[in-house]
Design an enzyme around this catalytic site. Sequence first.
Site, PDB file in Angstrom:
ATOM      1  N   ARG A 173      -8.176   8.276  12.511  1.00 27.64           N
ATOM      2  CA  ARG A 173      -6.958   7.887  11.915  1.00 27.64           C
ATOM      3  C   ARG A 173      -6.576   9.003  10.689  1.00 27.64           C
ATOM      4  O   ARG A 173      -7.415   9.531   9.900  1.00 27.64           O
ATOM      5  CB  ARG A 173      -7.278   6.655  10.850  1.00 27.64           C
ATOM      6  CG  ARG A 173      -5.909   6.465   9.900  1.00 27.64           C
ATOM      7  CD  ARG A 173      -6.333   4.947   9.215  1.00 27.64           C
ATOM      8  NE  ARG A 173      -7.088   4.770   8.262  1.00 27.64           N
ATOM      9  CZ  ARG A 173      -7.244   3.928   7.366  1.00 27.64           C
ATOM     10  NH1 ARG A 173      -6.563   2.833   7.534  1.00 27.64           N
ATOM     11  NH2 ARG A 173      -8.125   3.676   6.680  1.00 27.64           N
ATOM     12  N   ASP A 456     -11.954   1.161  -0.773  1.00 25.42           N
ATOM     13  CA  ASP A 456     -11.014   2.311  -0.266  1.00 25.42           C
ATOM     14  C   ASP A 456      -9.774   2.408  -1.216  1.00 25.42           C
ATOM     15  O   ASP A 456      -9.506   1.670  -2.060  1.00 25.42           O
ATOM     16  CB  ASP A 456     -11.134   2.308   1.214  1.00 25.42           C
ATOM     17  CG  ASP A 456     -10.119   1.450   1.782  1.00 25.42           C
ATOM     18  OD1 ASP A 456      -9.363   0.677   1.297  1.00 25.42           O
ATOM     19  OD2 ASP A 456      -9.990   1.492   3.090  1.00 25.42           O
TER      20      ASP A 456
END
Length: 543
Positions: A173, A456
């Site tokens: 990603r 996160d």
Amino acid sequence: MELRPVNIVHPIVDGKEVIVDREDEILTPEALEFLKKLHENFSGRRAELLRDRHDRRQQLVNGRLPQFLVETKDIREDDSWKVAPLGPGLEDRRVEMTGPTDRKMTINALNSGAAAWMADFEDANTPHWENVIGGQVNLKDAIAGTITFDSLEGKHYELKSSDIKELPTLLVRPRGWHLVEKHIKAGNENMVGALVDFGLYFFHNAKTLIEKGRGPYFYLPKMESHREARLWADVFTYAEEYVGIPHGTIRATCLIETIMAAFEMEEFLYELRDYSAGLNAGRWDYIFSIIKKFRDSGAKYVLPDRADVGMTAPMMRAYTELLVKTCHKRGASAIGGMSAFIPSRDAAENAEIEKKVRGDKAREAGDGFDGSWCAHPGMVPYIRDEFDKVLGTNPNQISKQRPEVDVKAEDLLNVAATPGKITEGGVRTNISVSLRYLEAWLGGNGAVGIFGLMEDAATAEISRAQIWQWVHNKSKLDDGREVTREFVEALLKEESDKFAAELSGDEARLARLKRATELFGEISLSDTFPTFLTLQVYANDVA
């Protein structure tokens, strides 16, 4: 157009230039040549699309709600098209690990027993130079089967197999379109972070991955329109031609993690149809996006405590049901959302965690999802077991069509029907999570275990955005008190002092906490709303 020279601007820390070990293997003249051509060809369109985001947000401010697009109705109503066949290693994705690309995590994720691993240069990472370049070194070594790591405690880590076909399928990603890489410049312009991450990984590993039969594969984050997906498709086509691999070799899974993208799922698949590996329900960023886009649209768009916003809330149900239906209609994989739980040392607590994870994943498997995410290897067996119960020996359930699903625009926007309350505990949790995450982020760690959850950037964004929304909408707690700036400032001091007591004696972390406390005020209590906390922190607080 004459291509501008590429300049590497190394960060300066404590008066010294930061040079990452083996960065010369990554920043080769040939790789930099590829990056500058990506920049010259695609950075202008990327800038236009970011301006389009701003314009669409202004339309929301003016009262124009999102709708399924009239101009792409023919695409949605044409039943004849499908996405490309599943790439090798992407047929079975029943459990996917996610995490940053540091060396230890890379090995542990590839040894986790998951079906796939999403190596993250985005929300679980920080864009410190050591992470940007070091992550590329680690992935290159992992693909070669040579990666090892020895901890300071003397523990040795290595892969269970050097054959990538015997390990989880690797998907990478890159950063979202909104982020730049300020240490690599085309002339005087910062390069686009997404193109740097994609470009370096693809250039160094694409042919090796093809030879080994697995990839190259990607996850694409935070897009808000199908035109952004079209840009990625054009990047892929250019990159394949540049290195001389067949068209359609790349596969990419789009994260549907913005409220705007939820209205364009079929269009995303269509634009990337030669490359598409499916869609993922990026639940945490999706919640953040709803708060961000409708932050000043009145009380009916105000969500309760973060912990109360579950996947059974009507708006979340509509979003996930539509995603499964859309993917399977077009022959694509539907991947479920993140399980952020991490194991506890307490047996009773662990049993409760297992119960929650199993319940969440049983629902996803029953709804038709082909797999799901977790952030810790300890959750892999629970998720696999729940999908095994539904899939059996089948690699996926793409054949499970959902014609009964009929989601309207108002269903996706039914925020007011979300059950729950705003509580002092919820305000405190948001503040404490934000402080602890920001302190870790400033130190170069983008995935942090906090209060039993792996936090996160996406979950931190929810926490700080809710505070902003509650204050600016004069929201009331369940006991009738208003969430005012002064109330939040008082709790901020209390939570900062608590954390400081835990860090007593660690001067480096205490300095980061001081800055984190300042940052929280800047991003949660200012009159303006920063679109992404990472933009502001990267620009001002990363060397």
